[in-house]
Write a protein that holds these residues in place. Structure first.
Motif, PDB file in Angstrom:
ATOM      1  N   ARG A 169      49.262   3.359 -20.544  1.00 37.78           N
ATOM      2  CA  ARG A 169      48.049   3.393 -21.490  1.00 37.78           C
ATOM      3  C   ARG A 169      47.856   2.722 -22.589  1.00 37.78           C
ATOM      4  O   ARG A 169      48.763   2.195 -23.265  1.00 37.78           O
ATOM      5  N   GLN A 206      46.399   1.045 -25.765  1.00 37.68           N
ATOM      6  CA  GLN A 206      46.090   1.806 -27.046  1.00 37.68           C
ATOM      7  C   GLN A 206      44.795   0.900 -27.396  1.00 37.68           C
ATOM      8  O   GLN A 206      44.935   0.240 -28.579  1.00 37.68           O
ATOM      9  N   ASP A 207      43.746   0.928 -26.754  1.00 33.30           N
ATOM     10  CA  ASP A 207      42.339   0.445 -27.105  1.00 33.30           C
ATOM     11  C   ASP A 207      41.106   1.290 -27.144  1.00 33.30           C
ATOM     12  O   ASP A 207      41.124   2.259 -26.157  1.00 33.30           O
ATOM     13  N   LYS A 208      40.358   1.359 -28.248  1.00 31.73           N
ATOM     14  CA  LYS A 208      39.572   2.135 -28.074  1.00 31.73           C
ATOM     15  C   LYS A 208      38.350   2.259 -27.031  1.00 31.73           C
ATOM     16  O   LYS A 208      37.717   2.786 -26.617  1.00 31.73           O
ATOM     17  N   ASP A 209      38.390   0.724 -26.725  1.00 33.25           N
ATOM     18  CA  ASP A 209      37.430   0.658 -25.423  1.00 33.25           C
ATOM     19  C   ASP A 209      37.923   0.986 -24.223  1.00 33.25           C
ATOM     20  O   ASP A 209      37.086   0.901 -23.193  1.00 33.25           O
ATOM     21  N   LYS A 212      47.324  -5.553 -28.188  1.00 29.37           N
ATOM     22  CA  LYS A 212      47.206  -4.097 -27.976  1.00 29.37           C
ATOM     23  C   LYS A 212      48.684  -3.479 -27.804  1.00 29.37           C
ATOM     24  O   LYS A 212      49.503  -3.910 -27.045  1.00 29.37           O
ATOM     25  N   PRO A 215      40.496   3.862 -23.226  1.00 28.41           N
ATOM     26  CA  PRO A 215      41.489   4.873 -23.475  1.00 28.41           C
ATOM     27  C   PRO A 215      42.373   5.443 -22.228  1.00 28.41           C
ATOM     28  O   PRO A 215      42.908   6.263 -22.128  1.00 28.41           O
ATOM     29  N   GLU A 216      41.808   5.067 -21.098  1.00 26.46           N
ATOM     30  CA  GLU A 216      42.242   5.783 -19.822  1.00 26.46           C
ATOM     31  C   GLU A 216      43.629   5.335 -19.573  1.00 26.46           C
ATOM     32  O   GLU A 216      44.172   4.135 -19.848  1.00 26.46           O
TER      33      GLU A 216
END
Length: 184
Positions: free
Chosen positions: A124, A126-129, A165, A131-132
């Motif tokens: 995963r 760790q990026d707000k754009d 990230k 999140p999957e």
């Protein structure tokens, strides 16, 4: 008339310097290729990525060899300076226009040596754009190829962003080589 013997006596030091530089180049190239292959084998890295890093290292060594040969043969620095400054001006404009390509290739080399995750791991980012969770399908020179297990979507993620990230390992070696080949 200039004879071959006259050329050998006139340029004896330069010829020996060239010979020594070529021997050092061949030795360093052999040593670096062997080292990169060993790192690739120990870290269980894809052979395509290993060959790509070998190509980059060989190119860098060739540039060093070219500079050494220029110094050995005593080329006039004023003339070389004009050529090099012109070349750097053109390269600077070209690289500024393509900075992301250069940063992704550089990040690809860094990932070869220091990326703790392997093909088949579920991660995963760790990026707000983004999140999957996804499984690493391939690690290439410019990007990571990821696949979302739930939808089967194929995603590419740039190498330079993966270094910026945080990456969370969810599960090691989720997919086998056969599973990965099915998606290709």
């Amino acid at each position: 008339m200039i004879t071959l013997e006259h050329l050998f006596t006139q340029y004896n030091n330069e010829l020996w310097g060239t010979f020594i530089a070529l021997i050092i180049f061949i030795f360093l190239r052999f040593l670096s290729i062997k080292t990169v292959r060993r790192i690739g084998k120990i870290s269980d890295i894809n052979q395509m990525r290993t060959r790509l890093v070998i190509r980059y290292v060989s190119f860098g060594l060739f540039i060093v060899l070219a500079v050494a040969l220029i110094l050995i043969w005593g080329v006039n620095f004023k003339e070389v300076g004009i050529v090099i400054s012109s070349a750097f001006a053109v390269l600077g404009v070209a690289l500024f226009a393509n900075w992301s390509i250069l940063s992704n290739v550089t990040a690809g080399i860094i990932l070869f040596f220091y990326f703790p995750y392997k093909i088949g791991d579920r991660i995963r980012i760790q990026d707000k754009d983004f999140p999957e969770e996804a499984v690493i399908l391939d690690i290439q020179a410019f990007n990571l190829i990821l696949i979302k297990e739930d939808t089967g979507e194929l995603l590419t993620y740039p190498n330079n962003l993966i270094l910026q990230k945080g990456v969370l390992l969810i599960q090691k070696q989720v997919a086998t080589d056969q599973d990965l080949e099915q998606h290709l």
